[in-house]
Design an enzyme around this catalytic site. Structure first.
Site, PDB file in Angstrom:
ATOM      1  N   GLU A 133      25.343  38.353   8.066  1.00  0.00           N
ATOM      2  CA  GLU A 133      24.188  39.572   8.053  1.00  0.00           C
ATOM      3  C   GLU A 133      24.843  40.717   7.133  1.00  0.00           C
ATOM      4  O   GLU A 133      24.212  41.189   6.217  1.00  0.00           O
ATOM      5  CB  GLU A 133      23.756  39.993   9.082  1.00  0.00           C
ATOM      6  CG  GLU A 133      23.211  38.991  10.059  1.00  0.00           C
ATOM      7  CD  GLU A 133      22.297  37.858   9.679  1.00  0.00           C
ATOM      8  OE1 GLU A 133      21.681  38.105   8.726  1.00  0.00           O
ATOM      9  OE2 GLU A 133      22.205  36.756  10.160  1.00  0.00           O
TER      10      GLU A 133
ATOM     11  N   HIS B 114      24.897  39.822   3.354  1.00  0.00           N
ATOM     12  CA  HIS B 114      23.331  39.947   2.841  1.00  0.00           C
ATOM     13  C   HIS B 114      23.190  41.352   2.047  1.00  0.00           C
ATOM     14  O   HIS B 114      22.376  41.229   1.419  1.00  0.00           O
ATOM     15  CB  HIS B 114      22.209  39.784   3.920  1.00  0.00           C
ATOM     16  CG  HIS B 114      21.938  38.184   4.015  1.00  0.00           C
ATOM     17  ND1 HIS B 114      21.558  37.446   3.173  1.00  0.00           N
ATOM     18  CD2 HIS B 114      21.732  37.628   5.239  1.00  0.00           C
ATOM     19  CE1 HIS B 114      21.426  36.213   3.713  1.00  0.00           C
ATOM     20  NE2 HIS B 114      21.209  36.238   4.874  1.00  0.00           N
TER      21      HIS B 114
HETATM   22  N1  BES Z   1      17.739  36.247   7.323  1.00  0.00           N
HETATM   23  C1  BES Z   1      18.207  35.538   8.274  1.00  0.00           C
HETATM   24  C2  BES Z   1      17.087  35.343   9.700  1.00  0.00           C
HETATM   25  C3  BES Z   1      15.906  35.091   9.597  1.00  0.00           C
HETATM   26  C4  BES Z   1      15.571  33.781   9.314  1.00  0.00           C
HETATM   27  C5  BES Z   1      14.816  35.712   9.764  1.00  0.00           C
HETATM   28  C6  BES Z   1      14.411  33.297   9.639  1.00  0.00           C
HETATM   29  C7  BES Z   1      13.398  35.123   9.771  1.00  0.00           C
HETATM   30  C8  BES Z   1      13.323  34.003   9.457  1.00  0.00           C
HETATM   31  C9  BES Z   1      19.701  35.457   8.603  1.00  0.00           C
HETATM   32  O1  BES Z   1      20.198  35.903   7.499  1.00  0.00           O
HETATM   33  C10 BES Z   1      20.253  34.261   8.994  1.00  0.00           C
HETATM   34  O2  BES Z   1      20.074  33.477   8.182  1.00  0.00           O
HETATM   35  N2  BES Z   1      20.386  33.975  10.083  1.00  0.00           N
HETATM   36  C11 BES Z   1      21.225  32.975  10.908  1.00  0.00           C
HETATM   37  C12 BES Z   1      22.453  32.717  11.073  1.00  0.00           C
HETATM   38  C13 BES Z   1      23.243  32.754  10.136  1.00  0.00           C
HETATM   39  C14 BES Z   1      24.735  32.794  10.409  1.00  0.00           C
HETATM   40  C15 BES Z   1      23.336  31.305   9.303  1.00  0.00           C
HETATM   41  C16 BES Z   1      20.029  32.520  12.099  1.00  0.00           C
HETATM   42  O3  BES Z   1      19.467  33.354  12.685  1.00  0.00           O
HETATM   43  O4  BES Z   1      20.108  31.519  12.578  1.00  0.00           O
HETATM   44 ZN    ZN Z   2      20.795  34.664   6.207  1.00  0.00          ZN
END
Ligand code: BES
Ligand code: ZN
Length: 862
Positions: free
Chosen positions: A303, A306
């Site tokens: 995060e 990002h």
């Molecule tokens: N941007 C995403 C979170 C997200 C995903 C928000 C779908 C809304 C809808 C965040 O950066 C993300 O990718 N989170 C992953 C974990 C990451 C370590 C791959 C998650 O939430 O599983």
């Molecule tokens: Zn992500």
């Protein structure tokens, strides 16, 4: 279905919005059931756009008033938003809406956590307000062009009688019952966030490379303060790493992280205000496992990363999701490799890719890394977009080399800072830096399916020839496949195990292509696809002697592990399909590896791992054999028993050598030892009936040891006392109770799994509206392969019951869980009929969400 005719959005239909947004001012007057959101937005015609229609997204909003340049208007309102007559000149939009965060169980837009206070007119004071806007949740907060290519500068005022009031950017000012925030960096609405509650912070600071001091806060509910230290350290490591490795410096005065219990995903990168599922940030040695710690470190980094790959440079539209997610997953993998062990991280990633992405890509949900259409974008946050998307970047880096990769990234940041970009923009920086034509490489983004690579070898007079052939099976909507550009990392070993050709990258571009190597003294043994250089299936059936040779000698740690994994897989397939006995070559090979104490314990633990049962079902299906889940389960049990037998005399010594002395630390060295101890304990339990596991349980002073011992006991059909004590010990800790729910289902015997899960849904602590708890039960049930596929169909029915129940409250979590059914066509006619009936039952539910309807339709297929 809610939408009579669900609408499909196409990549090819992209057009820019008719207006640019110069600034956004938002005022929130917080109230559990009647929050007022007032917006003042400066619009101006977009010179790049022809269509000047003024449509603002908005869902579930009660419009109080709207005005353009101070004149009240009555816009035309639908379920999806509003349309108004807007001038073809700059103007100010003002609008006030009312929303009801206190009944928002979908966890999208503005909501309150915990959810169990819902419906009460005055939720208790421990409730917090929280937002989740990605992908299209901002439209549930106010009317707005809710699309990532509309970027603007936000100023936010929060009025509310809660002690902590947070939003994006830097704090401007605050007083009793209000706070104001300003984010100087233009951003799309999906990165907006607001948090308000009775929270406490663990605080620290970070001095950036240019000497600016950044205030860091990790906000949690009172009582969770002791679980913050690790996350904070991880954040600081990630900030430093991004400076050192990518030259990326943080760009605000503060960085806030908030932990929330009710969250659909793992975490969210809102600008300057990351929101985390508490399971992905809170940790302490007595309540979290080594795996939890490693995941938390990675997700905090993800995060944070990002901030540049996603926020400063964002996506033009949601089809470009892999632009930020694939790249950021790639970056967080690099980070974990640097912080811990690179080979171990690579093996973990490939295990995950095969367990989650390969089934997706060979089944009804197959889609390109950059999809071309969707009904509900939330259904495309997939293993393909994320994990295959990251693999594609890894391939690109391997093809152009580290130096060109670094140069291309510098150019990407310099050229596109502040923009909303596409995959074309991303590839262009690589073309400009290297002079390469990436036209064929781009197929990785548009062509779905996992390529298969077959290999033939020839040796003649010192010349060795490898001939590769690639093919990709048809996938939904893509009957014909073109050849991909595949980087094949290759090394050659001589008969004594010495490396006669160090790793080099072959670039395969044709359907069939040969590579020759001259001047070899003897027929070499090839080590193909080292470090898993491409996300393909290597279709090669070498003799088990050759695999055993690679298992003993390969200088590439990934392929050495892979040789053991291939042996294990072949052995299991032969046991299942031909009634064979466990393979002696395999058992001898892993024995030699386990004895080699120069090898990292974490790596040796991985060597004991076996392919997952669902994956074995996939192999059998591909080989034309209908998988029988019980036969797979019992073959795996027998092979584990055989491992225990083959290592018998070493188990005590290995277990002792894997004990950690000194205080607990979740670092790579200690967790590697505990992983080995856990793997050995599993084997020992098969011989001593649980004596050692019970002893480990009794003595455990951290969650990793406690949980691994309990898992061994449950697997052996024991441990009911310990399970009950575990509950008593941890009943006040939500995150540990999630583990308590999961573990007993995950470790249940196949015949008991559905019944145990069903009984747990009656438990007072089954707070099913909270996604973590729902997933603890049903994720574990779906993951218990033989239990989920028990012939009665009881697990299918139970899952379907609960999907139908959750869908009206939380479509996103329901839809994601539907993927448990994605492999259904592999199985026998009886099971297909049972699952098919459940899919039909879900599909026939009235008012099914768009999310779930799309998933079920795709899973059922044509
Ligand atoms: N941007 C995403 C979170 C997200 C995903 C928000 C779908 C809304 C809808 C965040 O950066 C993300 O990718 N989170 C992953 C974990 C990451 C370590 C791959 C998650 O939430 O599983
Ligand atoms: Zn992500």
């Amino acid at each position: 279905m809610r939408d009579a005719a669900p609408t499909t959005v196409f990549l090819s239909d992209y057009t820019p919005f008719g207006y640019l947004v110069d600034s956004v001012h938002l005022t929130f007057d917080l109230a559990p059931h009647a929050t007022r959101v007032t917006s003042r937005i400066a619009f101006r015609p977009n010179p790049q756009a022809r269509d000047r229609r003024f449509f603002l997204h908005g869902e579930g909003l009660t419009l109080i008033r709207a005005a353009i340049d101070g004149t009240a208007i009555s816009p035309e309102i639908t379920d999806a938003g509003l349309t108004a007559d807007a001038p073809d000149a700059p103007f100010t939009w003002e609008c006030e809406v009312e929303i009801d965060p206190g009944t928002n169980t979908a966890l999208e837009g503005l909501y309150m956590s915990p959810l169990d206070v819902q419906g009460e007119s005055q939720p208790d004071t421990s409730a917090m307000y929280c937002t989740q806007c990605e992908a299209e949740g901002f439209r549930k907060i106010t009317y707005y062009p809710d699309r990532p290519d509309v970027m603007s500068i936000f100023t936010v005022r929060i009025n509310g009688d809660l002690p902590v009031l947070l939003s994006n950017g830097n704090p401007v000012d605050r007083g009793e019952g209000w706070a104001e925030w300003h984010d100087p960096w233009p951003k799309p609405a999906y990165l907006f966030a607001l948090v308000a509650g009775d929270l406490v912070a663990q605080s620290d600071s970070f001095t950036t490379v240019s000497g600016r001091s950044v205030e860091l806060n990790l906000w949690v509910r009172p009582g969770d303060e002791h679980k913050c230290a690790f996350g904070m350290q991880a954040l600081k490591k990630a900030m430093k790493w991004d400076e050192d490795t990518y030259g990326r410096e943080y760009d605000l005065d503060v960085f806030n992280i908030v932990a929330v219990d009710d969250f659909n995903m793992g975490a969210m990168e809102n600008k300057g205000l990351n929101v985390f599922n508490s399971s992905c940030v809170l940790a302490s040695p007595d309540t979290s496992t080594d795996m939890n710690f490693e995941r938390i470190e990675a997700i905090i980094a993800h995060e944070y990363f990002h901030n540049w790959t996603g926020n400063r440079i964002t996506c033009r539209d949601w089809f470009q999701l892999c632009l930020k997610e694939g790249l950021t997953v790639f970056r967080d993998s690099q980070f974990t490799s640097d912080m811990r062990s690179a080979p171990v991280k690579r093996i973990h990633d490939v295990i995950e890719l095969r367990a989650r992405q390969f089934p997706e890509d060979t089944g009804p949900l197959s889609h390109p890394v950059r999809p071309e259409s969707f009904q509900e974008i939330n259904n495309f946050y997939t293993a393909t977009v994320y994990e295959k998307g990251a693999e594609v970047i890894g391939m690109l880096k391997r093809l152009v080399g580290d130096a060109a990769y670094a140069e291309a990234l510098d150019l990407y940041f310099a050229r596109h800072d502040g923009q909303a970009c596409t995959i074309e923009d991303w590839l262009k920086v690589f073309e400009d830096v290297t002079g390469r034509d990436l036209g064929q490489f781009k197929r990785w983004y548009s062509q779905s399916g996992t390529p298969r690579l077959s290999v033939e070898e020839a040796f003649d007079n010192g010349t060795y020839t490898l001939t590769f052939t690639q093919s990709t099976d048809p996938t939904p909507g893509q009957p014909d496949k073109a050849p991909q550009a595949i980087p094949i990392a290759l090394g050659l070993l001589g008969p004594n195990g010495d490396e006669v050709l160090p790793t080099q990258v072959l670039e395969m571009t044709e359907v069939t292509q040969s590579f020759t190597f001259e001047g070899l003294a003897a027929h070499p043994v090839p080590s193909i696809l080292r470090d898993f250089s491409a996300p393909v299936i290597l279709d090669r059936a070498p003799q088990s002697a050759e695999r055993a040779f690679l298992l003993a000698h390969d200088t590439d740690p990934f392929n050495r592990w892979e040789a053991g994994r291939d042996l294990a897989r072949q052995c299991l397939i032969d046991m299942i399909a031909k009634g064979a006995e466990p393979d002696a070559d395999y058992l001898d090979g892993i024995r030699a590896v386990l004895r080699d104490d120069r090898l990292d314990p974490a790596y040796r633990a991985l060597m004991l791992g076996l392919p997952g049962q669902s994956q074995l079902a996939g192999f059998l299906h591909e080989a034309g054999v209908t998988p029988d889940p019980m036969a797979i389960w019992s073959a795996v049990e027998r092979l584990k028993d055989a491992q225990a037998g083959a290592l018998g005399d070493l188990l005590g010594e290995l277990y002792n050598s894997a004990q950690v002395t000194g205080p607990y630390a979740p670092d790579a060295a200690q967790s590697g030892k505990r992983a080995l101890a856990g793997a050995i304990l599993d084997l020992t339990t098969r011989r001593d009936g649980g004596t050692q596991a019970a002893a480990q349980y009794a003595a455990a002073d951290n969650m990793t040891l406690q949980l691994s011992a309990l898992a061994c006991l449950l697997r052996a059909g024991k441990g009911q006392d310990q399970l009950a004590r575990f509950y008593d010990q941890w009943q006040a800790d939500r995150l540990v109770i999630d583990k308590w729910f999961s573990l007993q289902i995950a470790e249940a015997a196949p015949k008991d799994a559905a019944q145990i899960a069903r009984a747990l849904t009656d438990h007072a602590d089954f707070t099913w509206k909270t996604p973590n708890r729902f997933r603890a039960v049903f994720g574990a049930l779906a993951g218990n392969h033989a239990g989920f596929h028990a012939a009665s169909g009881a697990a299918y029915e139970l899952l379907a019951d609960w999907l139908i129940r959750l869908d009206p409250l939380n479509p996103q979590t329901t839809a994601r869980m539907c993927s448990a059914f994605q492999t259904w066509r592999r199985y026998d006619a009886d099971r297909r009929a049972l699952i098919g009936a459940q899919l039909d039952r879900i599909a026939a539910t009235s008012d099914l969400s768009r999310d779930t309807a799309e998933m079920i339709t795709r899973i059922k297929g044509a």
